[in-house]
Scaffold this motif. Structure first.
Motif, PDB file in Angstrom:
ATOM      1  N   ALA A  47       0.826  -1.205   0.000  1.00  0.00           N
ATOM      2  CA  ALA A  47       0.000   0.000   0.000  1.00  0.00           C
ATOM      3  C   ALA A  47       0.860   1.254   0.000  1.00  0.00           C
ATOM      4  O   ALA A  47       0.529   2.265  -0.646  1.00  0.00           O
ATOM      5  CB  ALA A  47      -0.920  -0.008   1.234  1.00  0.00           C
ATOM      6  N   LEU A  48       2.011   1.194   0.693  1.00  0.00           N
ATOM      7  CA  LEU A  48       2.910   2.342   0.716  1.00  0.00           C
ATOM      8  C   LEU A  48       3.512   2.572  -0.682  1.00  0.00           C
ATOM      9  O   LEU A  48       3.701   3.740  -1.108  1.00  0.00           O
ATOM     10  CB  LEU A  48       4.023   2.118   1.732  1.00  0.00           C
ATOM     11  CG  LEU A  48       3.603   2.153   3.215  1.00  0.00           C
ATOM     12  CD1 LEU A  48       4.745   1.701   4.115  1.00  0.00           C
ATOM     13  CD2 LEU A  48       3.133   3.555   3.604  1.00  0.00           C
ATOM     14  N   GLN A  49       3.827   1.487  -1.394  1.00  0.00           N
ATOM     15  CA  GLN A  49       4.389   1.623  -2.740  1.00  0.00           C
ATOM     16  C   GLN A  49       3.366   2.267  -3.681  1.00  0.00           C
ATOM     17  O   GLN A  49       3.726   3.079  -4.557  1.00  0.00           O
ATOM     18  CB  GLN A  49       4.809   0.264  -3.281  1.00  0.00           C
ATOM     19  CG  GLN A  49       6.041  -0.323  -2.584  1.00  0.00           C
ATOM     20  CD  GLN A  49       6.371  -1.709  -3.088  1.00  0.00           C
ATOM     21  OE1 GLN A  49       5.703  -2.248  -3.989  1.00  0.00           O
ATOM     22  NE2 GLN A  49       7.413  -2.315  -2.507  1.00  0.00           N
ATOM     23  N   ARG A  50       2.106   1.914  -3.536  1.00  0.00           N
ATOM     24  CA  ARG A  50       1.085   2.479  -4.424  1.00  0.00           C
ATOM     25  C   ARG A  50       0.719   3.906  -4.011  1.00  0.00           C
ATOM     26  O   ARG A  50       0.178   4.658  -4.817  1.00  0.00           O
ATOM     27  CB  ARG A  50      -0.167   1.593  -4.399  1.00  0.00           C
ATOM     28  CG  ARG A  50       0.062   0.216  -5.018  1.00  0.00           C
ATOM     29  CD  ARG A  50      -1.223  -0.581  -5.000  1.00  0.00           C
ATOM     30  NE  ARG A  50      -1.040  -1.903  -5.630  1.00  0.00           N
ATOM     31  CZ  ARG A  50      -1.995  -2.798  -5.759  1.00  0.00           C
ATOM     32  NH1 ARG A  50      -3.216  -2.529  -5.291  1.00  0.00           N
ATOM     33  NH2 ARG A  50      -1.743  -3.960  -6.353  1.00  0.00           N
ATOM     34  N   GLY A  51       0.978   4.210  -2.763  1.00  0.00           N
ATOM     35  CA  GLY A  51       0.694   5.564  -2.299  1.00  0.00           C
ATOM     36  C   GLY A  51      -0.778   5.855  -2.124  1.00  0.00           C
ATOM     37  O   GLY A  51      -1.185   7.021  -2.062  1.00  0.00           O
ATOM     38  N   GLU A  52      -1.580   4.822  -2.016  1.00  0.00           N
ATOM     39  CA  GLU A  52      -3.024   5.013  -1.800  1.00  0.00           C
ATOM     40  C   GLU A  52      -3.305   5.074  -0.295  1.00  0.00           C
ATOM     41  O   GLU A  52      -3.089   4.090   0.424  1.00  0.00           O
ATOM     42  CB  GLU A  52      -3.807   3.880  -2.444  1.00  0.00           C
ATOM     43  CG  GLU A  52      -3.666   3.833  -3.961  1.00  0.00           C
ATOM     44  CD  GLU A  52      -4.537   2.752  -4.571  1.00  0.00           C
ATOM     45  OE1 GLU A  52      -5.465   2.267  -3.845  1.00  0.00           O
ATOM     46  OE2 GLU A  52      -4.324   2.398  -5.743  1.00  0.00           O
ATOM     47  N   GLU A  53      -3.766   6.240   0.115  1.00  0.00           N
ATOM     48  CA  GLU A  53      -3.950   6.479   1.557  1.00  0.00           C
ATOM     49  C   GLU A  53      -4.989   5.524   2.161  1.00  0.00           C
ATOM     50  O   GLU A  53      -4.832   5.078   3.293  1.00  0.00           O
ATOM     51  CB  GLU A  53      -4.375   7.922   1.765  1.00  0.00           C
ATOM     52  CG  GLU A  53      -4.327   8.382   3.215  1.00  0.00           C
ATOM     53  CD  GLU A  53      -2.916   8.339   3.784  1.00  0.00           C
ATOM     54  OE1 GLU A  53      -2.780   8.061   5.006  1.00  0.00           O
ATOM     55  OE2 GLU A  53      -1.946   8.579   3.034  1.00  0.00           O
ATOM     56  N   ARG A  54      -6.024   5.230   1.409  1.00  0.00           N
ATOM     57  CA  ARG A  54      -7.074   4.336   1.943  1.00  0.00           C
ATOM     58  C   ARG A  54      -6.515   2.944   2.189  1.00  0.00           C
ATOM     59  O   ARG A  54      -6.792   2.315   3.206  1.00  0.00           O
ATOM     60  CB  ARG A  54      -8.234   4.276   0.970  1.00  0.00           C
ATOM     61  CG  ARG A  54      -9.418   3.444   1.479  1.00  0.00           C
ATOM     62  CD  ARG A  54     -10.587   3.596   0.533  1.00  0.00           C
ATOM     63  NE  ARG A  54     -10.237   3.103  -0.795  1.00  0.00           N
ATOM     64  CZ  ARG A  54     -10.321   1.823  -1.164  1.00  0.00           C
ATOM     65  NH1 ARG A  54     -10.708   0.909  -0.299  1.00  0.00           N
ATOM     66  NH2 ARG A  54      -9.995   1.453  -2.395  1.00  0.00           N
ATOM     67  N   LEU A  55      -5.671   2.435   1.306  1.00  0.00           N
ATOM     68  CA  LEU A  55      -5.077   1.116   1.485  1.00  0.00           C
ATOM     69  C   LEU A  55      -4.070   1.120   2.628  1.00  0.00           C
ATOM     70  O   LEU A  55      -3.953   0.145   3.382  1.00  0.00           O
ATOM     71  CB  LEU A  55      -4.411   0.660   0.185  1.00  0.00           C
ATOM     72  CG  LEU A  55      -5.349   0.401  -1.003  1.00  0.00           C
ATOM     73  CD1 LEU A  55      -4.537   0.015  -2.231  1.00  0.00           C
ATOM     74  CD2 LEU A  55      -6.345  -0.700  -0.658  1.00  0.00           C
ATOM     75  N   ILE A  56      -3.319   2.231   2.745  1.00  0.00           N
ATOM     76  CA  ILE A  56      -2.345   2.339   3.842  1.00  0.00           C
ATOM     77  C   ILE A  56      -3.049   2.297   5.190  1.00  0.00           C
ATOM     78  O   ILE A  56      -2.644   1.577   6.113  1.00  0.00           O
ATOM     79  CB  ILE A  56      -1.522   3.642   3.701  1.00  0.00           C
ATOM     80  CG1 ILE A  56      -0.656   3.575   2.433  1.00  0.00           C
ATOM     81  CG2 ILE A  56      -0.647   3.868   4.923  1.00  0.00           C
ATOM     82  CD1 ILE A  56       0.040   4.883   2.101  1.00  0.00           C
ATOM     83  N   THR A  57      -4.135   3.064   5.313  1.00  0.00           N
ATOM     84  CA  THR A  57      -4.880   3.096   6.581  1.00  0.00           C
ATOM     85  C   THR A  57      -5.455   1.718   6.899  1.00  0.00           C
ATOM     86  O   THR A  57      -5.419   1.236   8.042  1.00  0.00           O
ATOM     87  CB  THR A  57      -6.013   4.123   6.511  1.00  0.00           C
ATOM     88  OG1 THR A  57      -5.455   5.414   6.238  1.00  0.00           O
ATOM     89  CG2 THR A  57      -6.791   4.164   7.813  1.00  0.00           C
ATOM     90  N   GLY A  58      -5.988   1.023   5.900  1.00  0.00           N
ATOM     91  CA  GLY A  58      -6.551  -0.297   6.131  1.00  0.00           C
ATOM     92  C   GLY A  58      -5.508  -1.311   6.552  1.00  0.00           C
ATOM     93  O   GLY A  58      -5.749  -2.149   7.434  1.00  0.00           O
ATOM     94  N   ALA A  59      -4.298  -1.238   5.949  1.00  0.00           N
ATOM     95  CA  ALA A  59      -3.241  -2.180   6.310  1.00  0.00           C
ATOM     96  C   ALA A  59      -2.749  -1.932   7.744  1.00  0.00           C
ATOM     97  O   ALA A  59      -2.467  -2.881   8.489  1.00  0.00           O
ATOM     98  CB  ALA A  59      -2.090  -2.042   5.306  1.00  0.00           C
ATOM     99  N   LYS A  60      -2.646  -0.660   8.106  1.00  0.00           N
ATOM    100  CA  LYS A  60      -2.229  -0.349   9.491  1.00  0.00           C
ATOM    101  C   LYS A  60      -3.269  -0.842  10.502  1.00  0.00           C
ATOM    102  O   LYS A  60      -2.923  -1.397  11.558  1.00  0.00           O
ATOM    103  CB  LYS A  60      -2.038   1.155   9.640  1.00  0.00           C
ATOM    104  CG  LYS A  60      -0.784   1.698   8.968  1.00  0.00           C
ATOM    105  CD  LYS A  60      -0.655   3.198   9.227  1.00  0.00           C
ATOM    106  CE  LYS A  60       0.620   3.769   8.601  1.00  0.00           C
ATOM    107  NZ  LYS A  60       0.753   5.221   8.848  1.00  0.00           N
ATOM    108  N   ASN A  61      -4.530  -0.621  10.200  1.00  0.00           N
ATOM    109  CA  ASN A  61      -5.588  -1.053  11.129  1.00  0.00           C
ATOM    110  C   ASN A  61      -5.611  -2.571  11.284  1.00  0.00           C
ATOM    111  O   ASN A  61      -5.937  -3.102  12.350  1.00  0.00           O
ATOM    112  CB  ASN A  61      -6.944  -0.555  10.645  1.00  0.00           C
ATOM    113  CG  ASN A  61      -7.098   0.944  10.822  1.00  0.00           C
ATOM    114  OD1 ASN A  61      -6.401   1.557  11.641  1.00  0.00           O
ATOM    115  ND2 ASN A  61      -7.989   1.556  10.042  1.00  0.00           N
TER     116      ASN A  61
END
Length: 583
Positions: A164-178
């Protein structure tokens, strides 16, 4: 030597018994001076009786026994001389109102504060790679590492965050962290993963609070899965103490009460806390009520599973009539005290107990304020008194000198003018129904009193006993009504009176009549149901009619035996004779 000791002990006990028995005879010698003994008995064997004085098989003088029914003492009264009373060491105390101590003493065990007891479970399957805490009871601090876990699921969750960090999509980053947070991955590890962009194969888990390891269920290399209990960590800055309280003390308990404890392991130290919780049900096995007390344990002196002695400051309540605890004799089916009647007289009486503290016990019934009870040597006095005692106080209520009560004659002794009678409960004196002996007053004709006679009798206090001062015979052996009171000695069993017929049932030969007063029996006017004797002509009777008639009482039934005159009354109640209704 053993034989000599046994013989000496027997002689000593015999001396006490002889002293007790003989003192009864000495103290009653004045009353018995004119009387002859019924028989003579051995002091150590009540079954050994002789017609005259002599020696017992043990060589002791026989003791004369007099007719106890002729004495004025109530049944069960024991008399002893001052010398014997002193030798027995008789001590007494006064029944008086006191506020009972509500201090509840009990014991308990120190335990963890279960509000702060934390259990740790994994949320993924995996293997314990490293264990930082090796044994139960080890202290831990909040944030201290506990174990490293390798789990393929945790590795995948980290890779999802990096993607998600590589794609830079904030929604995916937040979901992966959660997702990592849901798997209980520490926030510091997530931040390190974002900064370094490198997956770690093992994740370290940390202590959620400070305390000690209460349970440890894993070792390095264990395979674990959701539902496995890995650690239990208990805080020790506060502790609970579980204790049990007797059911009789439950009413003294309130949440928030002060509690003091001492621990044998810590002599000289006392801890204070409060009653945190009172359980709603009793223990089914011990019939005690569990309670929970919370204590501050910042110093860490109280250790789980320590034995503790507790004192709970309960609610004192109101003052109550009490006696010393040692005065009460408990027999299993009855509680008794020995009442000091004065002048060397003692009597066992039954009492109803209430609350108990360390020194005194509440008396709910059986004693009055100011009564003196025996607190030492009472067992010997009770053993003598209980042979013939009715266990009743037998003291009339102040201001009520005599009462009328229904009863039945059981036995009669015309020579001594005494009767044995069973009577109904006496509410004025708080007496139950019972059978007892009475003397018969000189003003009462004793001839109509026979075994089986049912009557109303007037009982009056006479010295230390009770006597019958009036009788109203209802039936029994002579099956007729007789009146005999302290003011009347004539044997009259038929009354003549005026009345008005209210209801008439010719079929059942009954009538309801409002009669006037019966002067010779001292009875007020009353409305009663009467049986009509066979010789009474019903044809002359009508509802509303004034009549003069004679009646008597047979087996408790009022029977109209003769119509003397009739007079018609203007306003007449309805005649029920055709309806056959009950009266």
């Amino acid at each position: 030597m053993k034989t000599f000791f046994t013989l000496a002990l027997g002689i000593a006990l015999g001396a006490v018994v002889v002293g007790l028995w003989s003192s009864q005879q000495v103290d009653t010698s004045a009353a018995n001076a004119e009387k002859q003994p019924l028989y003579w008995v051995a002091p150590m064997d009540a079954n050994y009786r002789r017609d005259g004085p002599g020696k017992s098989p043990m060589g002791m003088d026989l003791i004369p026994v007099y007719d106890e029914a002729a004495t004025e003492d109530a049944p069960g009264t024991v008399r002893i001389s001052p010398e014997v009373e002193n030798n027995l060491g008789v001590r007494t105390a006064t029944a008086e109102a006191r506020v009972l101590s509500a201090r509840i003493t009990t014991v308990g065990y120190v335990g963890y504060d279960e509000d702060k007891l934390v259990h740790m479970h994994p949320r993924v399957e995996g293997w314990i790679e490293k264990l930082y805490v090796k044994a139960e009871g080890d202290p831990v601090q909040k944030g201290q590492p506990l174990y490293d876990l390798y789990s393929p699921e945790l590795v995948n969750a980290q890779e999802d965050l990096l993607l998600a960090l590589q794609r830079g999509e904030e929604r995916l980053i937040t979901g992966a962290k959660n997702r990592l947070r849901a798997l209980k991955v520490a926030e510091t590890h997530i931040e390190d993963l974002v900064a370094r962009r490198k997956v770690t194969h093992t994740i370290t888990y940390f202590a959620p609070q400070s305390g000690v390891v209460e349970a440890l269920s894993i070792r390095e290399g264990f395979f674990v899965q959701p539902g496995s209990t890995l650690f239990s960590i208990g805080a020790v800055d506060t502790v609970w103490i579980a204790a049990d309280v007797f059911a009789r003390q439950v009413n003294f308990l309130r949440a928030g009460q002060k509690v003091h404890i001492t621990v044998p392991h810590l002599p000289g130290k006392q801890f204070s806390g409060e009653l945190a919780y009172i359980y709603p049900t009793l223990n089914a096995d011990t019939r005690t009520l569990p309670v929970r007390i919370r204590f501050n344990n910042k110093a860490g002196l109280l250790k789980p599973n320590m034995f503790a002695e507790l004192v709970i400051e309960g609610d004192a309540g109101k003052a109550a009539l009490t006696v010393p605890r040692e005065a009460v004799i408990r027999t299993g089916d009855q509680n008794r005290v020995v009442l000091d009647l004065g002048e060397g007289r003692f009597k066992s009486i039954a009492v109803q107990l209430g609350r108990v503290d360390t020194q005194f016990i509440e008396i709910k019934d059986g004693l009055a304020a100011g009564d003196r009870v025996v607190t030492s040597a009472q067992f010997l006095l009770d053993s003598e008194s209980s042979k013939s005692s009715d266990f009743l106080r037998m003291s009339p209520v102040a201001g009520v000198a005599s009462v009328w009560v229904g009863g039945e004659i059981v036995a009669v002794d015309s020579q001594s003018r005494t009767v044995t009678a069973s009577h109904d409960p006496v509410k004025e004196w708080d007496w139950p129904a019972m059978t007892m002996d009475f003397s018969v007053a000189d003003s009462v004709d004793i001839k109509p009193l026979q075994a089986g006679t049912r009557l109303h009798m007037e009982i009056s206090k006479s010295g230390d006993g009770f006597e019958i001062t009036g009788t109203h015979i209802m039936g029994g052996a002579n099956a007729m009504m007789k009146e005999n009171t302290a003011h009347r000695s004539a044997d009259q069993h038929i009354a003549e009176v005026d009345g008005v017929i209210n209801q008439l049932d010719r079929k059942n030969r009954t009538a309801n009549i409002s009669r006037g007063p019966v002067a010779k029996w001292n009875r007020p006017a009353a409305t009663l149901d009467f049986l009509l004797a066979q010789e009474v002509d019903l044809s002359v009777l009508k509802v509303g009619q004034k009549i003069r008639f004679r009646f008597r009482v047979v087996e408790g039934e009022f029977t109209l035996v003769e119509i003397l005159s009739t007079t018609r009354q203007d306003a007449a109640p309805m005649d029920h004779s055709q309806h056959g209704g009950s009266l």
